[in-house]
Motif scaffolding. Sequence first.
Motif, PDB file in Angstrom:
ATOM      1  N   ASP A 231      16.496  23.297 -11.255  1.00 54.86           N
ATOM      2  CA  ASP A 231      15.569  22.506 -12.066  1.00 54.86           C
ATOM      3  C   ASP A 231      14.406  22.008 -11.223  1.00 54.86           C
ATOM      4  O   ASP A 231      14.492  21.898  -9.993  1.00 54.86           O
ATOM      5  N   ARG A 232      13.331  21.669 -11.907  1.00 55.47           N
ATOM      6  CA  ARG A 232      12.110  21.216 -11.253  1.00 55.47           C
ATOM      7  C   ARG A 232      11.921  19.717 -11.463  1.00 55.47           C
ATOM      8  O   ARG A 232      12.157  19.198 -12.552  1.00 55.47           O
ATOM      9  N   VAL A 233      11.495  19.037 -10.399  1.00 53.80           N
ATOM     10  CA  VAL A 233      11.135  17.622 -10.476  1.00 53.80           C
ATOM     11  C   VAL A 233       9.788  17.449  -9.779  1.00 53.80           C
ATOM     12  O   VAL A 233       9.307  18.354  -9.095  1.00 53.80           O
ATOM     13  N   GLU A 234       9.178  16.277  -9.941  1.00 54.21           N
ATOM     14  CA  GLU A 234       7.906  15.987  -9.283  1.00 54.21           C
ATOM     15  C   GLU A 234       8.114  14.898  -8.237  1.00 54.21           C
ATOM     16  O   GLU A 234       8.800  13.906  -8.496  1.00 54.21           O
ATOM     17  N   LEU A 235       7.504  15.103  -7.074  1.00 55.08           N
ATOM     18  CA  LEU A 235       7.621  14.137  -5.982  1.00 55.08           C
ATOM     19  C   LEU A 235       6.235  13.726  -5.500  1.00 55.08           C
ATOM     20  O   LEU A 235       5.292  14.515  -5.518  1.00 55.08           O
ATOM     21  N   SER A 236       6.144  12.487  -5.028  1.00 54.52           N
ATOM     22  CA  SER A 236       4.979  12.065  -4.252  1.00 54.52           C
ATOM     23  C   SER A 236       5.339  12.136  -2.774  1.00 54.52           C
ATOM     24  O   SER A 236       6.511  12.263  -2.401  1.00 54.52           O
ATOM     25  N   ALA A 237       4.338  12.042  -1.923  1.00 55.48           N
ATOM     26  CA  ALA A 237       4.553  12.214  -0.491  1.00 55.48           C
ATOM     27  C   ALA A 237       5.366  11.057   0.089  1.00 55.48           C
ATOM     28  O   ALA A 237       5.349   9.946  -0.445  1.00 55.48           O
ATOM     29  N   PRO A 238       6.087  11.303   1.187  1.00 57.59           N
ATOM     30  CA  PRO A 238       6.893  10.239   1.813  1.00 57.59           C
ATOM     31  C   PRO A 238       6.043   9.027   2.172  1.00 57.59           C
ATOM     32  O   PRO A 238       4.894   9.150   2.601  1.00 57.59           O
ATOM     33  N   ALA A 239       6.633   7.857   1.988  1.00 59.13           N
ATOM     34  CA  ALA A 239       5.946   6.592   2.268  1.00 59.13           C
ATOM     35  C   ALA A 239       6.986   5.572   2.696  1.00 59.13           C
ATOM     36  O   ALA A 239       8.190   5.813   2.630  1.00 59.13           O
ATOM     37  N   GLY A 240       6.511   4.407   3.120  1.00 54.79           N
ATOM     38  CA  GLY A 240       7.419   3.319   3.459  1.00 54.79           C
ATOM     39  C   GLY A 240       7.244   2.832   4.878  1.00 54.79           C
ATOM     40  O   GLY A 240       6.904   3.605   5.780  1.00 54.79           O
ATOM     41  N   THR A 241       7.510   1.539   5.072  1.00 54.53           N
ATOM     42  CA  THR A 241       7.319   0.902   6.372  1.00 54.53           C
ATOM     43  C   THR A 241       8.628   0.572   7.077  1.00 54.53           C
ATOM     44  O   THR A 241       8.613   0.116   8.215  1.00 54.53           O
TER      45      THR A 241
ATOM     46  N   ALA B  32       1.277  20.605   5.449  1.00 54.18           N
ATOM     47  CA  ALA B  32       1.894  20.637   4.109  1.00 54.18           C
ATOM     48  C   ALA B  32       1.798  19.298   3.392  1.00 54.18           C
ATOM     49  O   ALA B  32       2.517  19.056   2.423  1.00 54.18           O
ATOM     50  N   GLY B  33       0.910  18.420   3.837  1.00 54.28           N
ATOM     51  CA  GLY B  33       0.763  17.125   3.201  1.00 54.28           C
ATOM     52  C   GLY B  33       0.051  17.213   1.857  1.00 54.28           C
ATOM     53  O   GLY B  33      -0.652  18.184   1.570  1.00 54.28           O
ATOM     54  N   TRP B  34       0.218  16.175   1.045  1.00 57.01           N
ATOM     55  CA  TRP B  34      -0.432  16.149  -0.270  1.00 57.01           C
ATOM     56  C   TRP B  34      -0.509  14.706  -0.765  1.00 57.01           C
ATOM     57  O   TRP B  34       0.112  13.803  -0.200  1.00 57.01           O
ATOM     58  N   THR B  35      -1.281  14.492  -1.819  1.00 53.77           N
ATOM     59  CA  THR B  35      -1.253  13.234  -2.543  1.00 53.77           C
ATOM     60  C   THR B  35      -1.029  13.539  -4.009  1.00 53.77           C
ATOM     61  O   THR B  35      -1.183  14.676  -4.459  1.00 53.77           O
ATOM     62  N   GLY B  36      -0.677  12.503  -4.770  1.00 53.04           N
ATOM     63  CA  GLY B  36      -0.362  12.723  -6.175  1.00 53.04           C
ATOM     64  C   GLY B  36       1.041  13.274  -6.333  1.00 53.04           C
ATOM     65  O   GLY B  36       1.922  13.046  -5.500  1.00 53.04           O
ATOM     66  N   TRP B  37       1.258  14.037  -7.396  1.00 52.86           N
ATOM     67  CA  TRP B  37       2.590  14.543  -7.735  1.00 52.86           C
ATOM     68  C   TRP B  37       2.653  16.050  -7.506  1.00 52.86           C
ATOM     69  O   TRP B  37       1.763  16.786  -7.916  1.00 52.86           O
ATOM     70  N   LYS B  38       3.720  16.496  -6.837  1.00 53.66           N
ATOM     71  CA  LYS B  38       3.881  17.898  -6.468  1.00 53.66           C
ATOM     72  C   LYS B  38       5.242  18.391  -6.957  1.00 53.66           C
ATOM     73  O   LYS B  38       6.244  17.682  -6.819  1.00 53.66           O
TER      74      LYS B  38
ATOM     75  N   TYR C 182      -3.698   7.549   2.120  1.00 55.91           N
ATOM     76  CA  TYR C 182      -3.841   8.863   1.479  1.00 55.91           C
ATOM     77  C   TYR C 182      -4.406   9.886   2.456  1.00 55.91           C
ATOM     78  O   TYR C 182      -3.969  11.052   2.488  1.00 55.91           O
ATOM     79  N   ALA C 183      -5.374   9.460   3.264  1.00 61.41           N
ATOM     80  CA  ALA C 183      -5.974  10.380   4.233  1.00 61.41           C
ATOM     81  C   ALA C 183      -4.939  10.855   5.244  1.00 61.41           C
ATOM     82  O   ALA C 183      -4.919  12.037   5.635  1.00 61.41           O
ATOM     83  N   LYS C 184      -4.063   9.955   5.675  1.00 63.09           N
ATOM     84  CA  LYS C 184      -3.007  10.342   6.618  1.00 63.09           C
ATOM     85  C   LYS C 184      -2.048  11.339   5.986  1.00 63.09           C
ATOM     86  O   LYS C 184      -1.575  12.272   6.647  1.00 63.09           O
TER      87      LYS C 184
ATOM     88  N   GLY D 277       0.811  -1.212   0.000  1.00 62.60           N
ATOM     89  CA  GLY D 277       0.000   0.000   0.000  1.00 62.60           C
ATOM     90  C   GLY D 277       0.842   1.259   0.000  1.00 62.60           C
ATOM     91  O   GLY D 277       0.531   2.242  -0.693  1.00 62.60           O
ATOM     92  N   HIS D 278       1.924   1.253   0.778  1.00 65.05           N
ATOM     93  CA  HIS D 278       2.828   2.409   0.776  1.00 65.05           C
ATOM     94  C   HIS D 278       3.463   2.598  -0.602  1.00 65.05           C
ATOM     95  O   HIS D 278       3.586   3.737  -1.091  1.00 65.05           O
TER      96      HIS D 278
END
Length: 399
Positions: free
Chosen positions: A247-257, A148-154, A140-142, A81-82
Motif C-alpha cells: 500500500d501507498r502512504v504519504e510522508l513529509s521529510a524527517p524533522a524534530g529536535t 534525496a531530500g524533499w519538502t511537502g508530501w511524498k 525547508y532549505a536544509k 518550526g520542525h
Amino acid sequence: MTQEQKQLVTATVPVLREHGVLLTTHFYNRMFTHNPELKHVFNMGNQQNGKQQTALAMAVLAYAEHIENPAVLMPVVNSIGHKHTSLDIRPEHYAIVGNHLLASISEVLGDAATPELMDAWAAAYQQLAAIMTGHEQGLYAKQVSKNAGWTGWKPFIVQQKVKESSEITSFYLYPADGGAVADFLPGQYISLRLFLPELNLLQPRQYSISCAPNGKYYRISVKREAGAVHPDGLISNRLHDHIQEGDRVELSAPAGTFTLNENTSRPKVFISGGVGQTPLMAMLEALTGAPANTPITWVHGCRNEAVHAFKNQLNELADTYSQLNHHIFYDQPEVPAQHTGWVDLAAIREDVLQADADYYICGPAPFIARHYGFLVENGVDTGSIHFEEFGPASLQLNN
C-alpha cells in the motif's frame, strides 16, 4: 513594534495566564468554521483532547512574556518550526491564523480590546510570523539540500509490516519512486498522512523513526490504540487494520529536535515507557552500529512481556555489544521479570547515575516529569537531560 505596543502586549499576560485556553479554543473553533480546509492540515485528535489548545495558549503566553526579547524563545521556535515543516505549514497559513487569532482576541476580550491593544497585538503577531516563517524557510532549505531530500508530501510504499508485540507493529517505508531516502538524525520523526473515511478528512500524524539511518527506508513502529473511537487513535489503528504490504502512504521529510548527540563518547542513558522507546531504538541502533564503543544503559518499562516490542532485538544487541547494560520493568508481569513494577530509577541508581552521562527520556508526560525530577534531585545537570513528549508539548521542565 514600539515600546508602547510592547507594554500593551505585556499587560495582557495576566489575562492569558488565566484565560489562555479559553482564547485558543475560541480561535480554533472560529478558524475551522471559516476555513474548514485547514482540518486537513491540523491533527483533529489533538483538537478533541484539548492538547493543541493548551499548547497554543502556552506558546502565546510565553511570547507575550518575552516580547521585549523574543530571541530567548529560539529553542521553542526551533521545535515548533520542525513540527510546522513536517506538516507542510507555509507562510500563507500564517496569514489565515493571524486573521483569526486577532479576531478571537477582540471577540473574547470585548470592550477591553481597545484599538490600541489590537494594533499592538497585530504588530506582535507580524513580528512572530516573520520570526517563524524565516526560521522555517531555513529548515525547508536544509531538507531539499540533502541527497534525496524533499519538502511537502511524498509517496512511499509499505514494503514490510512486522508485528513487534501484541500492540506494536513496524512499517518499513520505501520511496515509491524506488530512489534513496533522505538521511535523518536518530530520534527524529516523520509525518504520515492518510485519508480517514470516518472524518472525510486527510489527517497527518507524527511517528518517530525507530531505526538507524540506512539510506533505503524509514521504519515506524506504531501502537494500536485500544478502543480508540476518536481521531487521536484513528490513524494508528487504520495502519494496523487497513494498511497492508504494497500500500501507498504519504510522508513529509524527517524533522524534530530530540536527537542523539553523536559527537561525544559520553555514556548514554535511555529511559522509556511503552511506545516511547521508538526514537530511542533509532539512537540505540546508531550507537551500537558505530565504531565508538559508547557505554549505554537502557531502561524501559511496559505492562508485560507480551507488549514489550523489540525485546529480542535488545537481547541480541546486548549479546554482541559489551557496553550495553539494560533494565526492563514489567508492572503487570505474567512470568518472572527482571524488575517488577513501574520504572524506578532509585532501584538501579548505581547504573543510572553516571558522571558526564547524557540522558534521553521518552514517554507520557507524567513518566518524563517523574524521572526528570529524580535525575535533577540527584545532581544531574539539566543540560544533560533530553526528553520528548508525544503530542503537543505541555512540559516546560528545563526552562
